[in-house]
Scaffold this motif. Structure first.
Motif, PDB file in Angstrom:
ATOM      1  N   GLN A 306     -15.821  65.858  55.360  1.00 30.41           N
ATOM      2  CA  GLN A 306     -16.151  65.948  53.938  1.00 30.41           C
ATOM      3  C   GLN A 306     -16.431  67.386  53.494  1.00 30.41           C
ATOM      4  OE1 GLN A 306     -15.870  62.877  52.479  1.00 30.41           O
ATOM      5  NE2 GLN A 306     -15.418  62.328  54.608  1.00 30.41           N
ATOM      6  N   ARG A 443     -20.342  55.578  58.133  1.00 25.89           N
ATOM      7  CA  ARG A 443     -19.397  55.844  57.043  1.00 25.89           C
ATOM      8  C   ARG A 443     -20.071  55.668  55.689  1.00 25.89           C
ATOM      9  NH1 ARG A 443     -16.248  53.162  53.590  1.00 25.89           N
ATOM     10  NH2 ARG A 443     -16.958  51.145  54.383  1.00 25.89           N
ATOM     11  N   LYS A 444     -20.885  54.636  55.546  1.00 26.25           N
ATOM     12  CA  LYS A 444     -21.576  54.386  54.279  1.00 26.25           C
ATOM     13  C   LYS A 444     -22.495  55.558  53.941  1.00 26.25           C
ATOM     14  CE  LYS A 444     -24.759  51.107  52.020  1.00 26.25           C
ATOM     15  NZ  LYS A 444     -25.898  52.007  51.721  1.00 26.25           N
ATOM     16  N   SER A 448     -19.244  57.460  52.087  1.00 23.76           N
ATOM     17  CA  SER A 448     -19.293  56.776  50.789  1.00 23.76           C
ATOM     18  C   SER A 448     -20.402  57.316  49.898  1.00 23.76           C
ATOM     19  CB  SER A 448     -19.489  55.267  51.000  1.00 23.76           C
ATOM     20  OG  SER A 448     -18.440  54.724  51.758  1.00 23.76           O
ATOM     21  N   GLU A 449     -21.563  57.644  50.498  1.00 21.57           N
ATOM     22  CA  GLU A 449     -22.707  58.124  49.724  1.00 21.57           C
ATOM     23  C   GLU A 449     -22.993  59.595  50.047  1.00 21.57           C
ATOM     24  OE1 GLU A 449     -25.871  55.372  50.510  1.00 21.57           O
ATOM     25  OE2 GLU A 449     -24.682  53.641  49.897  1.00 21.57           O
ATOM     26  N   GLU A 621     -17.495  46.423  48.287  1.00 23.78           N
ATOM     27  CA  GLU A 621     -17.687  46.947  49.637  1.00 23.78           C
ATOM     28  C   GLU A 621     -18.135  45.875  50.630  1.00 23.78           C
ATOM     29  OE1 GLU A 621     -17.118  49.970  50.894  1.00 23.78           O
ATOM     30  OE2 GLU A 621     -16.303  50.691  48.997  1.00 23.78           O
TER      31      GLU A 621
END
Length: 650
Positions: A306, A443-444, A448-449, A621
C-alpha cells in the motif's frame, strides 16, 4: 526375450517416477436452513493434514491431488459433510444444523476441561497444523498429528490434533462494568472516544475454537466498533460529524437506547500525507509458532504493497536485545523491504522496552514535520526483559508520545497473549490496537481500512453528555469502562484521549431510564448529615433530553476545538430504526451475554441473532454474516450440559 524384459523394466521405472498432478477446488459453504454463507468452516482433505478455512464470505480454495479423494466440511453446530471430489473444480456445500447443542465440557489440546474453567484457546494456525474435528477449532487428547475420533452426544467426526501451546498464560485487564448513574446528582458523563476493535477478533478466535471467551476479554465497545456503519461524513471543515438515533432498548422496552455515531472525514489515499513508519517486530522465542511471526510477515508485506514512493519504512526487531534490520527505506523499494521481512526468524528472550526505545529513536531521526510519523508494533506482548510490566510500559510510552510519533499495536497469537499490555501501549501511545488472528483480518486492518488505521484526522477526541434530569432518571454507558474521564478532563487540553483516523466510524450506546419509570436500577442512599443533598429537578417544558459536546484537536495542534448537538425526547419505534442501529444493538446484546452482564436484563442470543439478521443490510464484505454465525455458535456453547466423549478407536 531379454529385450522385452528390459522394456518392461524401463516402463515400470518411468511410471514409478511419474509426478502426481493436482488441481484447485473452490466454492462457498452455506447454511442449509437460511442459505447464508458460513465463515470459519474447516475444509479438510480426508486422510491428510491438508486443509483450509472459509473466509468472511464463506468462500474457500484448496489444492488437491487428482484422482479419488474426499473433502470433509466441519463447523461448530453443524453436521460434518463428506464430498467425493472426482474431477470437480467448484463445489458449493450446504451444511445442515446438528440436532444437539454443544456440551458443557470442551475437548481441548490440554485435555477435558469444563467450559467455565477454560481461559486459553487452541491456536488458529496454518493449514498443516489446523485443528480438525466436529467443532471447528477443537482438538482432543493425544500426540499432535495423531488421528482421533471426537464424539459429542453420539455425533462423531475424524480429526487431526493441533499442537498445544507451550503455556496458557493470557492476561486481560479487569473490567468493572458501568452501572446506572442518577442523572439528577450526576448529570455529566465524559469519556474518551476509542476506535480499537481488537476485542472482537480475539473473541472470534475463542468461539471459532469451541470456547467461550473470558469475561474480561469482552470489551463491548470494541465489538460494536469492529464494524463499518453507514454514516455521512462532515459537510463543513470539521474532521468529524456527529449523528444520533433514539429508540427503545431491545432487552428492556421500558428503557431507551441512544446511539451516538461519529464519522471522520475520508481522505483519498493519494492525498494522505507522507508516512514515516517504523515496523517494530517481536522476534523472541515466544513468536516462533505459525500464527505469530509467519503471520506478522504476511501481514506487513500486505501493508508494504500500500506504500507510495513518498513513504518510508524502517525495520527494528527485538528479542534478547534490539537492533535495526533495515534503515529507513523509500516505499518504492518494495522488494528490499519485503526481503528484510522474509529474513526474520524467532528466538531468545523479549526485551520489549528496549525495542520501543530504539523504534522511537529511528522514527525521530526520520521525522516528517507535516507527515504521518508512526511506529507499528507487532507482538504477542510477552515482554520479560527490562521494562516489562504494564506500569513500566505505560510510563515509557507517556514520555515518548509528546514527540508527535504515534504508536499502533498489532497483536498476534494465543496461550501467552498479553492483551492488557498491548491495550495500554496503544492507548498511551496515541495509536490504535488490532488483534490479527488470521490473514483475512490482516487484510481488513492493513488494506481495506488502511487510511483509518494509519492516518489520524482528529486526536484527543472526547465526548461529554449532559443529561436533562426532567427527562432522564438514570443512564448507563455501554462499554468504554477503560476510557471514562473526569468531568473536568473534558476542557483540559493536556488530558490524553482517543484518536480517529481517515474514514473511521465510532458508535457509543447509552441505555436510559426515562423520568417517571419505576425501576430496580434506581437505588437510594441515606441523606447526608452535614450538608443538604437534595437535588431539585426543575420542571421543564423543553423536549431536550441531553446535550452532546464533542471536543478534538487537529493532528498537529495542541489546542482543542468543540462542537455540540442536542438530542430531543422523540424516540422512534425499534422496527423503524436504521439497519445500523439494529445491528449495532445486537452486537452490544451479545457482548453483554458473553460477559454475563448483570445489566443484560431480558437479553438473549435468540433475540440478538434475530435483530442482527434484521440489521444485516448489504454486507458486501460478509462481516455481519460472520457475526451472526459467531452468535449462533456462542448460543450453542452456552447451552451445553453433557460431557464430551473422546474415543481412541480409529
Amino acid at each position: 526375450m531379454k529385450k522385452f524384459l528390459v522394456i518392461i523394466m524401463m516402463f515400470a521405472a518411468l511410471t514409478g517416477f511419474k509426478r502426481g498432478t493436482t488441481h484447485t477446488i473452490s466454492g462457498t459453504v452455506y447454511s442449509a436452513d437460511d442459505k447464508l454463507p458460513i465463515p470459519g468452516v474447516t475444509v479438510l482433505l480426508k486422510g491428510t493434514s491438508t486443509g483450509t478455512q472459509t473466509n468472511a464470505k464463506g468462500s474457500y480454495s484448496i489444492t488437491v491431488p487428482d484422482g479419488s479423494a474426499t473433502l470433509i466440511f466441519n463447523f461448530i453446530g453443524f453436521q460434518p459433510q463428506y464430498i467425493n471430489i472426482g474431477s470437480k473444480t467448484k463445489i458449493d456445500v450446504y451444511l445442515k444444523a446438528a440436532s444437539s447443542a454443544l456440551n458443557e465440557v470442551v475437548v481441548t489440546a490440554y485435555g477435558i476441561q469444563r467450559r467455565k474453567d477454560v481461559t486459553g484457546s487452541v491456536a488458529q494456525v496454518k493449514s498443516s497444523q489446523m485443528i480438525r474435528g466436529l467443532v471447528s477449532g477443537v482438538a482432543v487428547n493425544g500426540a499432535p498429528g495423531a488421528a482421533r475420533e471426537v464424539k459429542i452426544r453420539g455425533i462423531s467426526s475424524y480429526g487431526y490434533l493441533a499442537p498445544a501451546p507451550a503455556e496458557d498464560n493470557e492476561s486481560y485487564k479487569g473490567i468493572t462494568e458501568n452501572s446506572f448513574t442518577n442523572a439528577a446528582s450526576t448529570p455529566l458523563s465524559t469519556f474518551s472516544v476509542d476506535v480499537d476493535a481488537a476485542s472482537y477478533s480475539n473473541v472470534r478466535r475463542f468461539i471459532n475454537n469451541g470456547q467461550l471467551p473470558p469475561a474480561d476479554a469482552v470489551r463491548v465497545e470494541e465489538m460494536i466498533n469492529y464494524f463499518i456503519y453507514n454514516l455521512a461524513g462532515p459537510t463543513d471543515n470539521s474532521p468529524v460529524a456527529i449523528h444520533t438515533e433514539l429508540s427503545s432498548a431491545p432487552w428492556n422496552t421500558k428503557h431507551r437506547l441512544l446511539r451516538i455515531g461519529l464519522k471522520a472525514k475520508t481522505i483519498a489515499t493519494k492525498n494522505l500525507p507522507a508516512s514515516n513508519l517504523v515496523f517494530l517486530i517481536d522476534v523472541s522465542g515466544s513468536m516462533s509458532s505459525a500464527n505469530k511471526l509467519p503471520l506478522v510477515q504476511s501481514s506487513l508485506k500486505m501493508l508494504v504493497d500500500q506504500l507510495r514512493p513518498q513513504d518510508k519504512v524502517a525495520l527494528v526487531v527485538y528479542a534478547g536485545a534490539a537492533g535495526v534490520v533495515l534503515p529507513s527505506t523509500g516505499g518504492d523499494k518494495k522488494e528490499t523491504i519485503k526481503n528484510a521481512i522474509d529474513n526474520l526468524s524467532a528466538g531468545g528472550s523479549t526485551a520489549g522496552g528496549e525495542g520501543i526505545k530504539l523504534a522511537y529513536k529511528i522514527a525521530t531521526a526520520n521525522f516528517i514535520k507535516t507527515g504521518n510519523n508512526r511506529i507499528i508494533l507487532a507482538t504477542d506482548g510477552d515482554f520479560n526483559v527490562g521494562a516489562s510490566s504494564d506500569d513500566d510500559m505505560e510510563k515509557l510510552i507517556e514520555k515518548k508520545r509528546e514527540s508527535g510519533i504515534f504508536l499502533s499495536v498489532l497483536g498476534y497469537g494465543m496461550g501467552n497473549y498479553k492483551d492488557s499490555k498491548m491495550e495500554t501501549l496503544a492507548d498511551k501511545g496515541n495509536g490504535n490496537y488490532a488483534y490479527i488472528d488470521n490473514i483475512t483480518e490482516a487484510r481488513k486492518t492493513l488494506v481495506s481500512e488502511f487510511g483509518g488505521t494509519l492516518f489520524t484526522v482528529a486526536k484527543d477526541v472526547k465526548l461529554q453528555i449532559e443529561f436533562n434530569p426532567a427527562k432522564v432518571q438514570a443512564y448507563r454507558l455501554l462499554g468504554y469502562e477503560n476510557r471514562i474521564l473526569n468531568k473536568e478532563d473534558f476542557n483540559d487540553d493536556k488530558k490524553d484521549a482517543g484518536d480517529m483516523g481517515s474514514g473511521h466510524t465510532v458508535t457509543a450506546f447509552y441505555e436510559i431510564v426515562p423520568a417517571g419509570i419505576k425501576d430496580d436500577y434506581m437505588v437510594s442512599v441515606d441523606p447526608l448529615k452535614y450538608q443538604k443533598n437534595e437535588v431539585k429537578v426543575a420542571a421543564s417544558g423543553s423536549s431536550e433530553m441531553m446535550t452532546i459536546k464533542f471536543r478534538y484537536k487537529e493532528p498537529v495542534s495542541s489546542v482543542s476545538k468543540m462542537s455540540q448537538a442536542v438530542v430531543y425526547d422523540k424516540p422512534v419505534d425499534f422496527k423503524l430504526t436504521s439497519t445500523d442501529f439494529k445491528f449495532a444493538s445486537a452486537v452490544a446484546e451479545v457482548g453483554m451475554l458473553l460477559r454475563d452482564s448483570k445489566f443484560k436484563q431480558k437479553a438473549s442470543f435468540a433475540h440478538a441473532i434475530a435483530t442482527a439478521r434484521a440489521g444485516k443490510g448489504d454486507d458486501s464484505e460478509g462481516y455481519r454474516s460472520e457475526f451472526i454465525r459467531l452468535a449462533e455458535s456462542a448460543k450453542l456453547l452456552s447451552k451445553g450440559t453433557e460431557l464430551a466423549k473422546v474415543s481412541d478407536d480409529e
